[in-house]
Design an enzyme around this catalytic site. Structure first.
Site, PDB file in Angstrom:
ATOM      1  N   SER A   1       1.087 -35.723  32.445  1.00 40.65           N
ATOM      2  CA  SER A   1       1.938 -34.639  31.971  1.00 40.65           C
ATOM      3  C   SER A   1       3.054 -35.205  31.114  1.00 40.65           C
ATOM      4  O   SER A   1       3.798 -36.086  31.543  1.00 40.65           O
ATOM      5  CB  SER A   1       2.514 -33.879  33.170  1.00 40.65           C
ATOM      6  OG  SER A   1       3.149 -32.702  32.771  1.00 40.65           O
ATOM      7  N   ALA A   2       3.202 -34.675  29.890  1.00 40.74           N
ATOM      8  CA  ALA A   2       4.095 -35.275  28.906  1.00 40.74           C
ATOM      9  C   ALA A   2       5.560 -35.248  29.308  1.00 40.74           C
ATOM     10  O   ALA A   2       6.325 -36.153  28.962  1.00 40.74           O
ATOM     11  CB  ALA A   2       3.922 -34.581  27.555  1.00 40.74           C
ATOM     12  N   HIS A   3       6.003 -34.208  30.025  1.00 39.41           N
ATOM     13  CA  HIS A   3       7.428 -34.123  30.339  1.00 39.41           C
ATOM     14  C   HIS A   3       7.871 -35.183  31.333  1.00 39.41           C
ATOM     15  O   HIS A   3       9.062 -35.368  31.548  1.00 39.41           O
ATOM     16  CB  HIS A   3       7.805 -32.729  30.835  1.00 39.41           C
ATOM     17  CG  HIS A   3       7.263 -32.374  32.183  1.00 39.41           C
ATOM     18  ND1 HIS A   3       6.006 -31.865  32.371  1.00 39.41           N
ATOM     19  CD2 HIS A   3       7.824 -32.455  33.412  1.00 39.41           C
ATOM     20  CE1 HIS A   3       5.816 -31.643  33.651  1.00 39.41           C
ATOM     21  NE2 HIS A   3       6.896 -31.989  34.309  1.00 39.41           N
TER      22      HIS A   3
ATOM     23  N   CYS B   1       6.587 -30.705  45.267  1.00 41.27           N
ATOM     24  CA  CYS B   1       5.762 -29.599  44.788  1.00 41.27           C
ATOM     25  C   CYS B   1       6.352 -28.243  45.128  1.00 41.27           C
ATOM     26  O   CYS B   1       5.942 -27.230  44.581  1.00 41.27           O
ATOM     27  CB  CYS B   1       4.361 -29.685  45.400  1.00 41.27           C
ATOM     28  SG  CYS B   1       3.600 -31.294  45.234  1.00 41.27           S
TER      29      CYS B   1
END
Length: 371
Positions: free
Chosen positions: A190-192, A316
């Site tokens: 995930s890029a963030h 989560c």
């Protein structure tokens, strides 16, 4: 508030300067639909292909083995579901560790086979191998490293134990912060988490691993992520990861030393504290500790008032601060916990101030409840 220290990179890191520069540039050139044949569409396709090539190289696959999704969670749902659907002849069971991200647990469902971990959060490899050998197993899932406590998982050994069963690896916590492990069949990120924009996830599926999306397909990303692609964000994600990897050696060395110091000082300065996770075989930037007789929400709120952004509870389910399923599986203290995760902008002064402030905050909260 004069001093703020953001210590929650494992949730999201601020946009890397390289990503910001690329995003602003790409907004003006990559806005068209990359499946169209006109000039604007071909320009967008070229930019999207360039982003894919950079991202694929960073995780060690070919460009045609990398799919772009709208998030790491979407990549897990799409990839794990599609691989399972492609292996219906073998079975439909997903074997997974007890400390996987909630997206893996939800996708595996009630029929998934959960494998326990030790007190450091590392999977029981013998039990994992035995579970994978049972009939009816479609795929095995094991994260590269834990997103709450930083402990690395034995991916290469697990892959060997899997044999012909595909190994699905959630690498969101480690990409950009640690070497990419070998042996997996599919991998997500995930890029963030590395300073790219939110809304870009990666799903890498090696050739030879069959996929069968069980939802209506279109011409984009082989149906694994239907819909109009965000080309500027994909380019920004690629620029951020490329820049992050160029900084990784120095940053990781620095972060590892600082986390070691926090580990020592929390254990020495706070009574009834449990510092969890493997002290050595771990991600360089993550640390979790739990304080007895302290409410996690109160601790996070008090630290926020002191200028520190940290997380607590399950990573989560932080909106509800439910007890962490990761810590519960490890058999360690599940309440009064704090996770810190360092960013590329974290300074030693912030770490030193954090270590100086936390013991007093814990004492104050304990005193307020009569402990």
């Amino acid at each position: 508030m004069s001093q703020r220290a953001y210590l929650d990179a494992a949730s999201a890191e601020s946009l890397h300067p390289a990503a910001r520069e690329m995003l602003l540039s790409a907004v003006d050139s990559g806005w068209a639909d990359p499946v169209r044949l006109h000039h604007e569409g071909r320009t967008a396709r070229l930019l999207l292909d360039n982003a894919r090539a950079v991202l694929a190289d960073a995780v060690g696959v070919r460009a045609d083995e990398l799919y772009l999704t709208t998030s790491g969670t979407a990549a897990i749902h799409a990839g794990l579901t599609a691989i399972t659907a492609a292996r219906t002849r073998a079975g439909s069971t997903v074997v997974h560790s007890a400390v996987e991200h909630s997206a893996v647990l939800h996708t595996a469902g009630a029929d998934g086979v959960e494998v326990g971990v030790d007190s450091a959060g590392r999977v029981d490899l013998d039990a994992f191998a035995a579970a994978v050998r049972q009939t009816g197993v479609a795929v095995a899932a094991l994260q590269s490293a834990n997103h709450e406590v930083g402990t690395r998982q034995p991916i290469e050994a697990a892959a060997e134990a899997c044999g012909d069963v595909p190994l699905f690896v959630d690498a969101a916590a480690s990409i950009g912060h640690d070497a990419v492990p070998a042996g997996w069949s599919a991998l997500t990120a995930s890029a963030h988490k590395w300073g790219g924009p939110a809304g870009v996830g990666l799903l890498a599926v090696r050739k030879g691993t069959r996929i069968a999306p069980d939802w209506p397909m279109d011409e984009r990303e082989d149906g694994l992520s239907p819909g109009f692609p965000d080309v500027p964000s994909a380019l920004a994600a690629a620029a951020a990861l490329q820049a992050r990897l160029s900084e990784a050696e120095e940053l990781n060395k620095q972060h590892r030393a600082w986390i070691d110091e926090v580990r020592r000082r929390m254990a020495a300065d706070i009574p009834d504290v449990e510092v969890v996770g493997d002290p050595d075989d771990r991600l360089p930037h993550i640390l979790t500790f739990s304080c007895l007789y302290v409410d996690g929400e109160a601790l996070v709120t008090a630290l926020d008032a002191e200028g520190f952004a940290v997380s607590s509870g399950s990573a989560c389910t932080s909106s509800t601060l439910k007890p962490s399923h990761v810590l519960a599986a490890m058999g360690v203290l599940t309440h009064g916990n704090v996770r810190i995760s360092l960013t590329r902008d974290t300074t030693y002064a912030e770490i030193d101030r954090f270590c100086a402030v936390v013991p007093g905050v814990v004492r104050r909260i304990r005193a307020e409840v009569g402990m």
